[in-house]
Design a protein around this motif. Structure first.
Motif, PDB file in Angstrom:
ATOM      1  N   SER A 197       0.816  -1.220   0.000  1.00  0.00           N
ATOM      2  CA  SER A 197       0.000   0.000   0.000  1.00  0.00           C
ATOM      3  C   SER A 197       0.848   1.268   0.000  1.00  0.00           C
ATOM      4  O   SER A 197       0.318   2.363   0.213  1.00  0.00           O
ATOM      5  N   PRO A 217      -3.950  -1.634  -1.781  1.00  0.00           N
ATOM      6  CA  PRO A 217      -2.725  -1.525  -2.577  1.00  0.00           C
ATOM      7  C   PRO A 217      -2.601  -0.162  -3.252  1.00  0.00           C
ATOM      8  O   PRO A 217      -3.591   0.389  -3.745  1.00  0.00           O
ATOM      9  N   TYR A 235       1.622   6.447   1.709  1.00  0.00           N
ATOM     10  CA  TYR A 235       0.904   5.178   1.877  1.00  0.00           C
ATOM     11  C   TYR A 235      -0.599   5.407   2.005  1.00  0.00           C
ATOM     12  O   TYR A 235      -1.053   6.494   2.385  1.00  0.00           O
ATOM     13  N   ASN A 236      -1.367   4.374   1.686  1.00  0.00           N
ATOM     14  CA  ASN A 236      -2.815   4.386   1.851  1.00  0.00           C
ATOM     15  C   ASN A 236      -3.169   3.945   3.266  1.00  0.00           C
ATOM     16  O   ASN A 236      -2.773   2.860   3.702  1.00  0.00           O
ATOM     17  N   SER A 248      -8.158   6.265  -1.638  1.00  0.00           N
ATOM     18  CA  SER A 248      -7.730   6.096  -0.248  1.00  0.00           C
ATOM     19  C   SER A 248      -7.195   7.389   0.339  1.00  0.00           C
ATOM     20  O   SER A 248      -6.662   8.247  -0.373  1.00  0.00           O
TER      21      SER A 248
END
Length: 396
Positions: free
Chosen positions: A232, A285, A279-280, A265
């Motif tokens: 992710s 992902p 990052y999420n 996200s």
């Protein structure tokens, strides 16, 4: 003879550094819209805020900083940092800013609703923009500028420029009341930049935003690719950020022109194993091809002494790359004519000093530093061979 040769080598090295800096300035600004622009001045105030039981209520946490307290017109920008508090904390909620007039403090709040408490120990990078030295403005979505899930911006600094980079943070300022929104990004519609909802739901009338225009020297456009995506996250590779865990960075998703990709996200930042990553928060992902404006400050800039940054024999400068980094390698030189016109002469020897919060320049003879003095400042990347030398009995 050895001393003489060593002195010559040092002078040659300094000369090369100055030439490189001058070339860098020229390369960065020679193609600026409207002609050559002056070298960038240090902007804003950068620090980290951690939500605790003592500063949090319901879905918000109060920021306590002299640059923002009792300052309802301050222009703030925020980015969640997973591990700045020392214990990794996720916050999978869209966050925004709100000024609590009762407490005379700015707050960070979860946009979901008052029923979603702010996450304890969640940490946030905060920028208080300097409106005298950067292009920053506020935008409110209205029926006249809303198209489906986006709202069109209009500012001469970015209009007609598909390569512009902007940083955006949501803010509650709408006079009609509290207007919550969703995860956002920016995109270029062919003539104007716009802010859009990543989930493609309709833009809300009254949704408001702080907007900061970035430059080539203090930001990058990062693209998530198969080579830098891991689960992710997507790793950023930049000499100013590599091996620099104390940097303070900010991120806005950038869809670019038509043909971009969505990442619905909530994105945040974290540092791990020598690199910063985006990052999420929901562990989904990372989307291949998604793009991000990443702001981290310029590694070289001109500092101007002002009454607001002078304290006797010291003048403080603010930079997100080094504010928290006591081991930064900083080089300073008085600049008599940063804009092509002579300014005030300054015949003092100077050094650099960190006070636990920011770096400053001081006079070696402890004499007061006057206003309107300019200094070239260069921050050595962590990958360079810059180091601190201490004189001892054995090396003198």
């Amino acid at each position: 003879m050895k001393k003489h040769l060593l002195f010559q080598n040092v002078l040659q090295y300094i000369s090369l550094c100055l030439i490189f800096s001058a070339l860098s300035f020229a390369q960065v600004f020679s193609s600026a819209p409207g002609g050559d622009a002056p070298p960038p001045l240090s902007t804003g105030k950068h620090f980290i805020h951690i939500a605790t039981a003592g500063n949090s209520t319901a879905n918000y946490t109060r920021i306590d900083n002299p640059n923002t307290n009792a300052n309802p017109t301050a222009k703030l920008f925020i980015a969640h940092n997973y591990d700045a508090s020392g214990s990794g904390v996720y916050n999978n909620h869209v966050t925004g800013l709100w000024y609590n007039s009762g407490a005379s403090k700015w707050t960070i709040f979860n946009e979901d609703s008052v029923n979603v408490p702010i996450i304890q120990n969640s940490a946030y990078h905060i920028l208080v923009a300097d409106e005298t030295q950067s292009t920053v403005f506020q935008h409110t979505a209205r029926p006249s500028n809303i198209v489906s899930n986006w709202t069109v911006l209009s500012n001469s600094a970015i209009d007609g420029n598909p390569n512009a980079r902007i940083l955006v943070t949501q803010i509650l300022i709408d006079t009609a009341g509290n207007v919550y929104n969703r995860e956002i990004g920016v995109w270029y519609n062919g003539s104007k930049w716009a802010i859009f909802n990543q989930n493609q739901q309709a833009m809300i009338n009254g949704a408001s935003f702080n907007v900061l225009v970035l430059t080539e020297d203090n930001s990058i456009l990062h693209t998530a690719t198969s080579g830098n995506i891991q689960s992710s996250t997507t790793k950023i590779d930049h000499p100013s950020l590599n091996n620099n865990p104390n940097a303070i960075i900010y991120v806005t998703q950038n869809f670019g022109v038509a043909g971009g990709v969505f990442n619905t996200s909530k994105v945040s930042t974290y540092y791990f194993s020598g690199k910063w990553s985006i990052y999420n928060e929901d562990f989904v992902p990372m989307v291949n091809g998604s793009k991000y404006n990443v702001y981290f400050g310029s590694p070289f800039f001109v500092h101007k002494t002002l009454a607001s940054n002078i304290s006797g024999d010291l003048t403080w400068f603010d930079n997100p790359l080094v504010n928290r980094d006591t081991s930064a390698r900083i080089f300073v030189l008085h600049n008599w004519n940063p804009f092509g016109t002579g300014t005030t002469t300054f015949d003092k020897k100077v050094g650099v000093y960190h006070n636990g919060s920011v770096w400053g320049i001081f006079t070696e003879d402890v004499s007061n530093i006057p206003e309107n003095i300019f200094f070239n400042i260069a921050i050595a990347p962590k990958t360079d061979s810059a180091f601190v030398h201490r004189t001892t009995a054995t090396n003198i």
